[in-house]
Structures are given as C-alpha cells and as structure tokens.
Enzyme design. Structure first.
Site, mmCIF file in Angstrom:
data_model
loop_
_atom_site.group_PDB
_atom_site.id
_atom_site.type_symbol
_atom_site.label_atom_id
_atom_site.label_comp_id
_atom_site.label_asym_id
_atom_site.label_seq_id
_atom_site.Cartn_x
_atom_site.Cartn_y
_atom_site.Cartn_z
ATOM 1 N N MET A 75 -8.676 7.868 9.531
ATOM 2 C CA MET A 75 -8.943 8.697 8.347
ATOM 3 C C MET A 75 -9.935 9.804 8.685
ATOM 4 O O MET A 75 -10.865 10.096 7.933
ATOM 5 C CB MET A 75 -9.445 7.840 7.183
ATOM 6 C CG MET A 75 -8.428 6.816 6.705
ATOM 7 S SD MET A 75 -9.007 5.756 5.358
ATOM 8 C CE MET A 75 -10.025 4.586 6.286
ATOM 9 N N ASP A 77 0.818 -1.202 0.000
ATOM 10 C CA ASP A 77 0.000 0.000 0.000
ATOM 11 C C ASP A 77 0.860 1.263 0.000
ATOM 12 O O ASP A 77 2.067 1.218 0.245
ATOM 13 C CB ASP A 77 -0.890 0.029 1.244
ATOM 14 C CG ASP A 77 -2.065 -0.919 1.146
ATOM 15 O OD1 ASP A 77 -2.313 -1.458 0.056
ATOM 16 O OD2 ASP A 77 -2.733 -1.119 2.171
ATOM 17 N N LYS A 124 -3.223 1.908 -2.328
ATOM 18 C CA LYS A 124 -4.500 2.230 -1.706
ATOM 19 C C LYS A 124 -4.286 3.209 -0.560
ATOM 20 O O LYS A 124 -3.564 2.965 0.380
ATOM 21 C CB LYS A 124 -5.193 0.973 -1.192
ATOM 22 C CG LYS A 124 -5.654 0.074 -2.317
ATOM 23 C CD LYS A 124 -6.469 -1.079 -1.816
ATOM 24 C CE LYS A 124 -7.831 -0.648 -1.307
ATOM 25 N NZ LYS A 124 -8.668 -0.066 -2.348
#
Length: 266
Positions: free
Chosen positions: A180, A44, A66
C-alpha cells in the site's frame, strides 16, 4: 475443482483463507478446497471475480469491502459477522487477498472467534510481494547482496505521518517490500534517503501484481515520488526497493519507455 470434504471444516467453524494476489491459478489447492466447501464467504475488495467463481452456487458471498482508504465495514463489524455465521452453524470462509497473516488483520478475527468459542484456522496464501517479484522475473533475495527481506505497510490515517523505523529499514543489504505504498511514496523516498539509503537504489513499482492488467515500472529511490504519481493507475500497488531489483531492470520494458520518454525527462 477439488472435491469438497469436511473432515477439517465442520459446520460452525471458520477458515481464514488467503486468496493470493489475484490470479486464481496462484490459489493453493487447500484454499480452493475450502472455498468449495464453504456455505458462506466473507470476501475483501481485492478478491477478484475469478476467485469467487470457484465457490459453489449454493454458498452466500458477502462483500465486506476492506481496501486501503475505502473501508465499507469496520473491522469489529466484520468480526461480528464471522462469529454470528459460525454460531449459526455455517461453514465460514473469510477470504482475504494475499496471505491472511501479512497485513490482513487476521489477529482481530482469530481473537473474536476464539473469544466466542468458535473453531478457527488459517490457510496461507501467496503474498503480493512474491507475485510482484515473479512478474518482474526477479528474486527478492540475492546471495551476497540482499540477505534480508522486510515487509512493511505504508498505510496510515489521512493526514498522519508514516511512523516507521527508517534507520533500520535503510539497509543496503536488504530488500524492502512496501505494501500500500503508492500514496506514501514521497515519505518513503525522503525518509529512506535521510536515513542513509543511496538515492540511486533501484525501485520497482508493481500494480495489480499477477493480473492481466499488471503494470511495472523501474526507477530509483530519488525518483520514486514522481514515478508513483505518473507511472501507475488506480490499482493496488507494491514498492520493491533494494539492490536485488537491479537484476530485473535490463530486460524489463517500463511504461515510460513505451511512451518514448523517461522519468529524467518528465
């Protein structure tokens, strides 16, 4: 480097490996061994070069990129790459930031491997909330004050409302870790206060947890949107919310203090 051995990693098999929050010293010994044994590594965006440097030169490193808001490959395409490599006889490591089973889309990859008859296993990693709390010198739980720990992700499609059970999350006896969470800080603050969590509830924002460029900022729930806009940079950030965080406020030096200002003055 731990010497590779392949008893649990035969050709044509897959390991989903937690790369931890970024600091290579926070990798588990098992993760380091599996990385050293892989013939191909799909990694990632949040897996740093220091972790990838532990892989042997002979292995292929395939970036699948990602990251919230910046997905270079669709999940189904990643699933197909993993399965194709395993069926070709590779020892496949799917290297994910943090822990694969915490907001890591591991279920899709596990299902794809199993559907293709590919042996797949999971190696856990240190999740970002643990690293963020360690950097703060704080505990995520506190006897008599924070008896529960809740992880949520604030990732939502652009323009969509963040749908969570705010009544349940607004628990004064819990610590809430919002992954996030930077872009959704306004919604998080407003919804939790509407659901009854006091506006003065302590909040810590941690960017780039465990890395040399880590930033931390202490504020309160009502000021969270302002802090998220002004106190952090472009790195991945985590929000920690709850009374347990009050214990880490006093010794910490916030960015605002370093600049000679405070959020109340902004």
């Amino acid at each position: 480097m731990i010497a590779p051995h392949h008893d649990d990693f035969p050709e044509g098999s897959v390991w989903l490996v937690g790369a931890g929050p970024g600091d290579p010293e926070l990798l588990t010994r098992k993760a380091e061994r599996l990385i050293a044994s892989a013939s191909v590594i799909f990694h990632d965006a949040l897996v740093g070069p220091e972790v990838l440097a532990l892989a042997p030169r002979r292995s292929r490193k395939v970036y699948v990129g990602k990251r919230s808001g910046r997905h270079s490959k669709e999940q189904k395409a990643i699933d197909a790459l993993i399965v194709e490599a395993a069926l070709a006889g590779e020892r496949v490591v799917r290297l994910k930031g943090g822990d694969p089973s915490i907001f890591g889309r591991s279920t899709e990859e596990l299902d794809a491997c199993r559907a293709a008859g590919v042996a797949v296993r999971v190696c856990p990693g240190v999740t970002a909330a643990s690293a963020a709390a360690a950097g703060l010198g704080a505990s995520l739980t506190l006897r008599g004050l924070a008896r529960k720990l809740t992880f949520v992700t604030a990732h939502a499609r652009a323009g969509e409302e963040l749908v969570l059970d705010w009544e349940r999350l607004a628990d004064p006896e819990a610590t809430l870790a919002v992954y996030m969470g930077k872009a959704a800080a306004g919604q998080v603050s407003a919804r939790l206060i509407e659901a009854g969590l006091p506006a003065t509830t302590p909040v810590a924002l941690v960017e780039n947890a465990s890395l040399p460029q880590e930033r931390t900022f202490h504020t309160q729930l009502s000021l969270l949107p302002l802090a998220a806009r002004t106190a952090l940079g472009d790195g991945p950030a985590l929000l920690l919310i709850g009374e347990a965080l009050r214990q880490s406020e006093a010794p910490a030096v916030s960015l605002a203090a370093q600049r000679g200002t405070s959020l109340q003055e902004l």
